[in-house]
Design an enzyme around this catalytic site. Structure first.
Site, PDB file in Angstrom:
ATOM      1  N   PHE A 137      14.304  45.886  34.899  1.00 14.45           N
ATOM      2  CA  PHE A 137      14.043  46.440  33.574  1.00 14.45           C
ATOM      3  C   PHE A 137      15.338  47.019  33.023  1.00 14.45           C
ATOM      4  O   PHE A 137      15.946  47.890  33.631  1.00 14.45           O
ATOM      5  CB  PHE A 137      12.957  47.527  33.595  1.00 14.45           C
ATOM      6  CG  PHE A 137      12.628  48.016  32.214  1.00 14.45           C
ATOM      7  CD1 PHE A 137      11.783  47.280  31.387  1.00 14.45           C
ATOM      8  CD2 PHE A 137      13.189  49.178  31.715  1.00 14.45           C
ATOM      9  CE1 PHE A 137      11.511  47.698  30.092  1.00 14.45           C
ATOM     10  CE2 PHE A 137      12.921  49.605  30.418  1.00 14.45           C
ATOM     11  CZ  PHE A 137      12.075  48.871  29.616  1.00 14.45           C
ATOM     12  N   ASP A 222      22.840  49.242  36.670  1.00 18.32           N
ATOM     13  CA  ASP A 222      22.022  49.981  35.714  1.00 18.32           C
ATOM     14  C   ASP A 222      21.416  51.165  36.457  1.00 18.32           C
ATOM     15  O   ASP A 222      20.433  51.027  37.178  1.00 18.32           O
ATOM     16  CB  ASP A 222      20.938  49.053  35.142  1.00 18.32           C
ATOM     17  CG  ASP A 222      19.989  49.781  34.181  1.00 18.32           C
ATOM     18  OD1 ASP A 222      20.010  51.024  34.148  1.00 18.32           O
ATOM     19  OD2 ASP A 222      19.224  49.094  33.481  1.00 18.32           O
ATOM     20  N   LYS A 251      18.601  58.316  31.178  1.00 21.87           N
ATOM     21  CA  LYS A 251      17.426  59.193  31.324  1.00 21.87           C
ATOM     22  C   LYS A 251      17.748  60.647  31.694  1.00 21.87           C
ATOM     23  O   LYS A 251      17.537  61.554  30.919  1.00 21.87           O
ATOM     24  CB  LYS A 251      16.455  58.586  32.324  1.00 21.87           C
ATOM     25  CG  LYS A 251      15.793  57.325  31.769  1.00 21.87           C
ATOM     26  CD  LYS A 251      14.626  56.869  32.601  1.00 21.87           C
ATOM     27  CE  LYS A 251      13.764  55.855  31.873  1.00 21.87           C
ATOM     28  NZ  LYS A 251      14.133  54.457  32.028  1.00 21.87           N
TER      29      LYS A 251
HETATM   30  C1  PLP Z   1      14.279  53.341  31.115  1.00 23.23           C
HETATM   31  C2  PLP Z   1      15.250  52.318  31.523  1.00 23.23           C
HETATM   32  C3  PLP Z   1      16.034  51.625  30.575  1.00 23.23           C
HETATM   33  C4  PLP Z   1      15.830  51.789  29.101  1.00 23.23           C
HETATM   34  O1  PLP Z   1      16.134  53.073  28.655  1.00 23.23           O
HETATM   35  P1  PLP Z   1      15.725  53.516  27.162  1.00 23.23           P
HETATM   36  O2  PLP Z   1      16.349  54.868  27.013  1.00 23.23           O
HETATM   37  O3  PLP Z   1      14.234  53.540  27.096  1.00 23.23           O
HETATM   38  O4  PLP Z   1      16.306  52.508  26.244  1.00 23.23           O
HETATM   39  C5  PLP Z   1      16.993  50.749  31.047  1.00 23.23           C
HETATM   40  N1  PLP Z   1      17.172  50.560  32.363  1.00 23.23           N
HETATM   41  C6  PLP Z   1      16.439  51.202  33.300  1.00 23.23           C
HETATM   42  C7  PLP Z   1      16.710  50.949  34.735  1.00 23.23           C
HETATM   43  C8  PLP Z   1      15.443  52.084  32.911  1.00 23.23           C
HETATM   44  O5  PLP Z   1      14.690  52.692  33.824  1.00 23.23           O
END
Ligand code: PLP
Length: 397
Positions: A137, A222, A251
């Protein structure tokens, strides 16, 4: 307005992109939140791994208050003190030399994707394809949606941005087979969050790095979800003795305030020159002042140690439940991101917990995800289990 009226108002005017639970949260402190009727909840969701310091950490609150009185926003046409200081802190505590600030995880990944492509364009190499993982994701913008290796998020938005290919997580051989002369990068979550708390095998990330180095392509981590202390180290990659070329954060970075960051080594970051990428709000004084306070709190208040210690305790307790409940298939995690995979859907368990004052999350339908603030105590874990276990007792399987 009471709860019912507010939910009606929300449903009337807010775009319907979330299946919201029928409660209105109005206040939070450490690991607890309260709804509009005064009901208390123990929070093992933490704003989806955002509120790593607990809700309304006094250092973050104070930093926001102080900064709000001084300067909330100016353009990146000018230098911004807290932005420079947060960048310094991030670089001094990571592999990176340069930071690009934005406002979310998806934006941070957009920046990483653009930088990876630009880096090879600058070297006159025709590389633009990115390998990502199944069950990954990376966000909901068009590029990060294409990067996300899950059909369910992509459906209805085709045609997708080209040149992303997906391979199974934890399979270096599959990455090697997928690399072509067009490949510029491999992008991976060190631990997959949304896709079900999938943990890398011991050598996976290290082997990936060696492969990328060998093929002359970039490795992007990521860490939007698992960075900022979530795994018991400041960055998840530290658990695996490997560092990426580019890393993204968001986050947990600013104690709940919207922020995103892309970090890179000098060698790679130099491909972002004036005019090549930008963000109006990125790195604004308010968000970066909150970020400094949050990062210092994680580093100076024993949160990494607490995350390791209580994370281990939570893992053992949850893993111990396997013997009692046959519908628990597997418990896996690192620090305070723990997934409990069930053989049945988890939604009714999440709902029942909420009714009894406990917030937990379910991802990928069958995986209960426990992502409490890093300041959670063993007593709070016990309290959580006292709510969860009777609910598991009632599950028909
Ligand atoms: C939540 C998340 C995203 C997206 O972040 P947003 O602030 O909602 O755009 C991208 N990568 C990972 C691994 C995530 O958990």
């Amino acid at each position: 307005m009471d709860s019912k009226q507010l939910i009606e108002l929300s449903n009337k005017y807010i775009a319907n992109t979330y299946n919201r639970f029928p409660i209105v949260l109005v206040r939070g402190s450490w690991c607890r939140v309260w709804d509009i009727d005064g009901k208390e909840y123990l929070d093992f969701v933490a704003g989806l791994a955002v509120c790593n310091l607990g809700h309304c950490h006094p250092r973050v609150v104070e930093a926001i208050q102080e900064q709000a009185e001084k300067l909330i926003h100016v353009s990146n046409l000018y230098h911004i003190e807290p932005q420079a200081r947060l960048a310094e802190l991030l670089c001094k505590n990571s592999f990176a030399n340069k930071v690009f600030f934005c406002n979310s995880g998806a934006e941070a990944n957009e920046a990483a994707i653009k930088l990876a492509r630009k880096y090879f364009k600058d070297k006159s190499e025709n590389r633009f394809q990115i390998i990502t993982m199944e069950k990954s994701f990376h966000g909901r913008t068009m590029a990060t949606l294409a990067a996300t290796g899950q059909k369910k998020f992509q459906q209805g938005f085709e045609p997708l941005l080209e040149k992303f290919i997906y391979v199974p997580f934890n399979d270096v051989q599959a990455v090697e087979s997928a690399i072509t002369q067009e490949t510029c990068a491999v992008m991976v979550e060190p631990i997959q969050g949304e896709g079900g708390v999938n943990i890398p095998s011991t050598h996976y990330l290290k082997d990936l790095k060696a492969l990328c180095k060998d093929k002359g392509i970039l490795l992007i981590f990521d860490e939007v979800q698992v960075g900022m202390g979530r795994t018991g180290k400041l960055f998840a990659y530290e658990n695996y003795n490997v560092s990426p070329d580019i890393m993204t954060l968001a986050k947990g970075l600013a104690g709940g305030v919207a922020i995103g960051a892309m970090l890179a080594t000098d060698e790679i970051a130099k491909s972002f020159t004036p005019g090549t990428h930008a963000s109006t709000f990125g790195g604004n004084p308010l968000a970066t002042a909150a970020g400094i306070a949050a990062l210092k709190a994680v580093l100076e208040e024993g949160m990494l140690e607490n995350c390791q210690k209580v994370g281990q305790y939570l893992f053992e307790k949850l893993n111990g439940l396997k013997a009692e409940y046959p519908f628990i298939k597997e418990v896996r995690g690192k620090g305070l991101i723990i997934g409990m995979e069930l053989t049945i859907p988890g939604a009714s368990i999440v709902n029942a917990c909420m009714g009894n004052g406990l917030l937990i999350n379910c991802t990928s339908d069958t995986i209960l995800r426990f992502i409490p603030p890093l300041v959670v105590t063993k007593d709070e874990v016990d309290e959580m289990l006292e709510i969860l276990m009777p609910i598991l007792d009632g599950v028909q399987s």
